[in-house]
Scaffold this motif. Structure first.
Motif, PDB file in Angstrom:
ATOM      1  N   ASN A 249      95.511  39.783  25.793  1.00  0.00           N
ATOM      2  CA  ASN A 249      94.897  38.629  26.432  1.00  0.00           C
ATOM      3  C   ASN A 249      93.883  39.127  27.455  1.00  0.00           C
ATOM      4  N   CYS A 250      92.803  38.394  27.610  1.00  0.00           N
ATOM      5  CA  CYS A 250      91.718  38.857  28.475  1.00  0.00           C
ATOM      6  C   CYS A 250      91.583  37.970  29.707  1.00  0.00           C
ATOM      7  N   ASP A 251      90.975  38.531  30.741  1.00  0.00           N
ATOM      8  CA  ASP A 251      90.732  37.753  31.951  1.00  0.00           C
ATOM      9  C   ASP A 251      89.593  36.766  31.711  1.00  0.00           C
ATOM     10  N   ASN A 252      89.295  35.956  32.712  1.00  0.00           N
ATOM     11  CA  ASN A 252      88.292  34.904  32.552  1.00  0.00           C
ATOM     12  C   ASN A 252      86.913  35.454  32.226  1.00  0.00           C
ATOM     13  N   GLU A 253      86.632  36.661  32.693  1.00  0.00           N
ATOM     14  CA  GLU A 253      85.322  37.262  32.419  1.00  0.00           C
ATOM     15  C   GLU A 253      85.272  37.964  31.073  1.00  0.00           C
ATOM     16  N   GLY A 254      86.456  38.075  30.399  1.00  0.00           N
ATOM     17  CA  GLY A 254      86.505  38.747  29.111  1.00  0.00           C
ATOM     18  C   GLY A 254      86.278  40.240  29.222  1.00  0.00           C
ATOM     19  N   VAL A 255      86.632  40.840  30.361  1.00  0.00           N
ATOM     20  CA  VAL A 255      86.377  42.264  30.593  1.00  0.00           C
ATOM     21  C   VAL A 255      87.659  43.087  30.508  1.00  0.00           C
ATOM     22  N   GLN A 256      88.748  42.614  31.129  1.00  0.00           N
ATOM     23  CA  GLN A 256      89.950  43.426  31.279  1.00  0.00           C
ATOM     24  C   GLN A 256      91.164  42.713  30.701  1.00  0.00           C
ATOM     25  N   CYS A 257      92.096  43.509  30.118  1.00  0.00           N
ATOM     26  CA  CYS A 257      93.336  42.960  29.577  1.00  0.00           C
ATOM     27  C   CYS A 257      94.218  42.456  30.714  1.00  0.00           C
ATOM     28  N   THR A 258      95.009  41.441  30.426  1.00  0.00           N
ATOM     29  CA  THR A 258      95.913  40.869  31.428  1.00  0.00           C
ATOM     30  C   THR A 258      97.345  40.861  30.892  1.00  0.00           C
ATOM     31  N   TYR A 259      98.285  40.613  31.802  1.00  0.00           N
ATOM     32  CA  TYR A 259      99.689  40.442  31.416  1.00  0.00           C
ATOM     33  C   TYR A 259     100.246  39.277  32.221  1.00  0.00           C
ATOM     34  N   GLU A 260     101.364  38.722  31.762  1.00  0.00           N
ATOM     35  CA  GLU A 260     102.035  37.648  32.483  1.00  0.00           C
ATOM     36  C   GLU A 260     103.502  37.668  32.092  1.00  0.00           C
ATOM     37  N   ARG A 261     104.395  37.647  33.089  1.00  0.00           N
ATOM     38  CA  ARG A 261     105.831  37.680  32.828  1.00  0.00           C
ATOM     39  C   ARG A 261     106.537  36.626  33.672  1.00  0.00           C
ATOM     40  N   HIS A 262     107.491  35.925  33.053  1.00  0.00           N
ATOM     41  CA  HIS A 262     108.289  34.910  33.734  1.00  0.00           C
ATOM     42  C   HIS A 262     109.763  35.289  33.611  1.00  0.00           C
ATOM     43  N   TYR A 263     110.536  34.998  34.654  1.00  0.00           N
ATOM     44  CA  TYR A 263     111.940  35.385  34.688  1.00  0.00           C
ATOM     45  C   TYR A 263     112.829  34.164  34.855  1.00  0.00           C
ATOM     46  N   ALA A 264     114.108  34.363  34.502  1.00  0.00           N
ATOM     47  CA  ALA A 264     115.055  33.250  34.475  1.00  0.00           C
ATOM     48  C   ALA A 264     115.250  32.613  35.839  1.00  0.00           C
ATOM     49  N   GLU A 265     115.113  33.400  36.920  1.00  0.00           N
ATOM     50  CA  GLU A 265     115.331  32.836  38.264  1.00  0.00           C
ATOM     51  C   GLU A 265     114.075  32.149  38.790  1.00  0.00           C
ATOM     52  N   LYS A 266     113.150  31.807  37.886  1.00  0.00           N
ATOM     53  CA  LYS A 266     111.946  31.030  38.190  1.00  0.00           C
ATOM     54  C   LYS A 266     110.872  31.835  38.924  1.00  0.00           C
ATOM     55  N   SER A 267     110.955  33.145  38.892  1.00  0.00           N
ATOM     56  CA  SER A 267     109.888  33.961  39.472  1.00  0.00           C
ATOM     57  C   SER A 267     108.949  34.408  38.365  1.00  0.00           C
ATOM     58  N   SER A 268     107.765  34.867  38.760  1.00  0.00           N
ATOM     59  CA  SER A 268     106.775  35.278  37.765  1.00  0.00           C
ATOM     60  C   SER A 268     105.856  36.339  38.350  1.00  0.00           C
ATOM     61  N   SER A 269     105.227  37.086  37.443  1.00  0.00           N
ATOM     62  CA  SER A 269     104.249  38.106  37.821  1.00  0.00           C
ATOM     63  C   SER A 269     103.121  38.091  36.811  1.00  0.00           C
ATOM     64  N   SER A 270     101.903  38.172  37.316  1.00  0.00           N
ATOM     65  CA  SER A 270     100.748  38.226  36.425  1.00  0.00           C
ATOM     66  C   SER A 270      99.662  39.061  37.076  1.00  0.00           C
ATOM     67  N   GLY A 271      98.787  39.598  36.235  1.00  0.00           N
ATOM     68  CA  GLY A 271      97.709  40.436  36.752  1.00  0.00           C
ATOM     69  C   GLY A 271      96.947  41.093  35.620  1.00  0.00           C
ATOM     70  N   VAL A 272      96.266  42.175  35.932  1.00  0.00           N
ATOM     71  CA  VAL A 272      95.473  42.902  34.941  1.00  0.00           C
ATOM     72  C   VAL A 272      96.173  44.208  34.594  1.00  0.00           C
ATOM     73  N   LEU A 273      95.799  44.791  33.453  1.00  0.00           N
ATOM     74  CA  LEU A 273      96.371  46.065  33.017  1.00  0.00           C
ATOM     75  C   LEU A 273      95.423  47.208  33.361  1.00  0.00           C
ATOM     76  N   GLY A 274      95.999  48.259  33.899  1.00  0.00           N
ATOM     77  CA  GLY A 274      95.230  49.455  34.215  1.00  0.00           C
ATOM     78  C   GLY A 274      95.875  50.676  33.590  1.00  0.00           C
ATOM     79  N   ASP A 275      95.146  51.765  33.573  1.00  0.00           N
ATOM     80  CA  ASP A 275      95.618  53.025  33.011  1.00  0.00           C
ATOM     81  C   ASP A 275      95.395  54.110  34.056  1.00  0.00           C
ATOM     82  N   ASP A 276      96.473  54.818  34.415  1.00  0.00           N
ATOM     83  CA  ASP A 276      96.350  55.845  35.449  1.00  0.00           C
ATOM     84  C   ASP A 276      97.462  56.873  35.299  1.00  0.00           C
ATOM     85  N   ILE A 277      97.414  57.897  36.140  1.00  0.00           N
ATOM     86  CA  ILE A 277      98.408  58.956  36.133  1.00  0.00           C
ATOM     87  C   ILE A 277      99.669  58.464  36.852  1.00  0.00           C
ATOM     88  N   ILE A 278     100.817  58.593  36.193  1.00  0.00           N
ATOM     89  CA  ILE A 278     102.102  58.252  36.799  1.00  0.00           C
ATOM     90  C   ILE A 278     102.926  59.529  36.906  1.00  0.00           C
TER      91      ILE A 278
END
Length: 642
Positions: free
Chosen positions: A153-182
């Motif tokens: 899935n892409c952001d509104n500008e169509g430049v970067q991939c995005t992610y979105e996650r929802h959890y049972a306790e009604k919390s959520s996280s969303s943002g863009v995907l990056g690649d780096d050294i871990i």
């Protein structure tokens, strides 16, 4: 079989052995030529004991640690990482990962129910205040955004991939995907790897309010950190978790394959059943008797799911009622009391005593029976938790599920080594002391601490300015500046006005800093209400006059980065000041003054004794009262002072 046929078979067998050996040699030579090891290498991350004097449980099928001797494990480097926080106090365990170049460190919840690893991004529009600063992509020279494609899935500008996650306790996280050294810490021999992760721009619910920075996704999926390491052939397709027991914490997390103990019990895990790790639960026994339930009750929807990111366990309504009733029939002599939180209708009982080691004498044994007939025994610590307001009360840690899925959280596998053998589609369980597991893995297979970066131009160990304590230069020259001892001041906020047990506190500090108890000395303390200002000295080991640079920097890093995790009973602490005292090189006289003093004293004593004996012998020879002063007639005598 005819002799000719037998000889032919033997010849073919020998030929196959030769071919296999040649192939193995070719692969080894190819790896050496490419300069990289393509074998799957296990990565062990000990979850350290938080309290060496806390309750330990002795299980009948104790882990034979000799199975984890180094000679029996694959020869490969390992990563050592601490696990922080506590399952019931915080609701999760965290480990620390570094992302970027230079590394930016984060406290991430270890979660088998998540498939993405993510941290708050510097430009996050709605992120809470967490333990560490947000990730700043512009400060990492190795960061790359994951560009938009048909696979994401892409952001509104169509430049970067995005992610979105929802959890049972009604919390959520969303943002863009990056690649780096871990990277997995300074003590790891595993080479830091490139991996895709989430850079949060929005978080809600518990994710917004929690202290931890983000999530370490250990689930199954292409964005999972485990899957990415397996795809790069860094580790084998397996990992293990081992949580400490009630009031203990600690244990180990293992990324990669380790030998399975012979008495480990396994359940089949269907990777196509759901995106979560599941087992085939058939029955639950309480005090040796099976609950009267249809076995299919544990096979609804997603089946029976294991989730390390969930604190408690949840059964379908019918199974929960049957389990609760069976437990209550066995402990009818205990008094039922209200739970610690009025917002929840917890089922709690008082009169069980304050000694957690005696719970097995009061609460019944529970067994989980898998479809293959194998059984996992559960101790009371696996389905009960301690009441926070009544010392002799305990509450049921298993609840009714909101749907038909059976969800098994971390409480159910305390003091249990759980192996997620993804390669063979199975999950293994072994009751053991997880706190001891961390120590044993350290002893047998953990590598020595990695040295700090070394600059060959000036032969110095560079200390990052952000962690250089007062009294220590930014550049430490080996052989020129030697650290004699380390001092630090901490403010300890206790839960009550009682003075803490400083001897016990020193023991915990010694373990967290990985030094001997004899090296930790209480210098002074003052108190004001519930706050104690405590001054500590950390001395080198008895066999050394000063710290090595590596040892000193390891202690300094752990103190500066607040890696000490003290038991809840001591309250919370804050580091106020950290100093180092250089080792003062002594002159020959200062080094040997004691020996010289002793020599002089011994000489005087023995000299006086010898002279006294000679004088006594002389007097006896001349007779008592025969002494004559100088100048008197007779042989000239010189008066000898005694």
């Amino acid at each position: 079989m005819a002799p000719a046929t037998s000889q032919l078979c033997c010849a073919l067998f020998i030929y196959c052995l030769i071919v296999l050996c040649l192939c193995d040699a070719f692969v080894s030579a190819s790896d050496a030529f490419q300069g990289s090891d393509t074998r799957r290498r296990p990565m062990i991350l000990p979850l350290y004991l938080s309290s060496p004097k806390s309750t330990h449980y002795h299980h009948p099928r104790a882990f034979d640690w000799r199975r984890l001797q180094k000679s029996e494990l694959p020869h490969s480097p390992y990563a050592r990482m601490r696990l922080h926080d506590d399952l019931l106090t915080n609701g999760y365990y965290t480990t620390r990962l570094s992302i970027g170049t230079p590394p930016q460190e984060f406290a991430l919840i270890v979660d088998t129910g998540s498939t993405v690893t993510y941290v708050p991004c510097s430009d996050c529009e709605h992120c809470g205040k967490h333990q560490d600063p947000r990730f700043q992509p512009n400060l990492s020279s190795t960061y790359r955004p994951v560009k938009c494609s048909i696979n994401c899935n892409c952001d509104n500008e169509g430049v970067q991939c995005t992610y979105e996650r929802h959890y049972a306790e009604k919390s959520s996280s969303s943002g863009v995907l990056g690649d780096d050294i871990i990277s997995f810490g300074d003590e790891s021999e595993i080479v830091p790897q490139r991996a895709v992760f989430g850079c949060e721009t929005m978080e809600t619910g518990d994710l917004y309010s929690q202290r931890a920075d983000g999530i370490m996704g250990l689930g199954s999926g292409r964005l999972s950190l485990v899957d990415q390491l397996v795809d790069k052939r860094v580790i084998g397709d397996s990992f293990s978790l081992c949580y400490g027991g009630m009031g203990v914490g600690g244990g180990a997390m293992i990324l990669g394959r380790i030998p399975s103990p012979s008495d480990m019990v396994f359940s089949h895990s269907d990777p196509f059943r759901s995106p979560y790790y599941n087992i085939e639960l058939k029955e639950i026994h309480v005090a040796g008797k099976p609950l009267k339930l249809n076995p299919k009750i544990f096979d609804q929807r997603h089946g029976t799911v294991l989730d390390s990111g969930t604190t408690y366990a949840y059964l379908p309504e019918e199974a929960f009622i049957a389990f609760k009733d069976a437990i209550m029939r066995k402990i009818h002599f205990l008094k039922k009391v209200h739970g610690p939180d009025p917002n929840y209708d917890d089922i709690c009982f008082s009169g069980a005593g304050r000694d957690g080691t005696q719970l097995e004498k009061i609460f019944p044994d529970v067994e989980m029976v898998f479809s293959n007939g194998q059984k996992l025994s559960l101790s009371p610590e696996n389905y009960m938790f301690r009441h926070t307001r009544a010392g002799d009360a305990y509450c049921l840690g298993i609840f009714a599920s909101g749907d038909s899925t059976t969800l098994l959280g971390g409480i159910l596998v305390r003091n249990t080594l759980v192996t997620y053998d993804r390669e063979n589609d199975r999950i293994g369980f072994l009751k053991t002391n997880c706190s001891e597991l961390g120590k044993r893995l350290n002893t047998f297979v953990a590598p020595p601490p990695a040295p700090f970066p070394f600059d060959r131009k000036n032969s110095s160990t560079e200390v990052p300015p952000i962690i250089a304590p007062s009294g220590l230069p930014q550049t430490v020259f080996p052989g020129q500046i030697q650290i004699g001892f380390i001092t630090f001041d901490m403010i300890l906020r206790v839960n009550n006005s009682m003075k803490p047990n400083f001897t016990e506190l020193a023991e915990f500090i010694a373990q967290e800093l990985e030094v001997k108890e004899s090296q930790v000395h209480l210098k002074d303390f003052t108190s004001q209400g519930n706050n104690f200002l405590i001054k500590w000295n950390i001395f080198p080991a008895e066999s050394a006059d000063y710290f090595s640079n590596t040892s000193a920097m390891t202690i300094i890093l752990r103190l500066r980065e607040h890696h000490m995790q003290l038991p809840e009973k001591f309250g919370s602490y804050r580091l106020v000041e950290l100093k180092t005292q250089p080792h003062q090189k002594q002159s020959w006289w200062e080094q040997h003054v004691w020996e010289v003093t002793v020599g002089v004293v011994v000489t005087l004593v023995f000299g006086g004794l010898i002279f006294g004996m000679w004088l006594l012998w002389t007097k006896r020879r001349r007779g008592i009262g025969s002494y004559e002063p100088v100048g008197a007639p007779g042989p000239e005598q010189e008066l000898q002072p005694l």
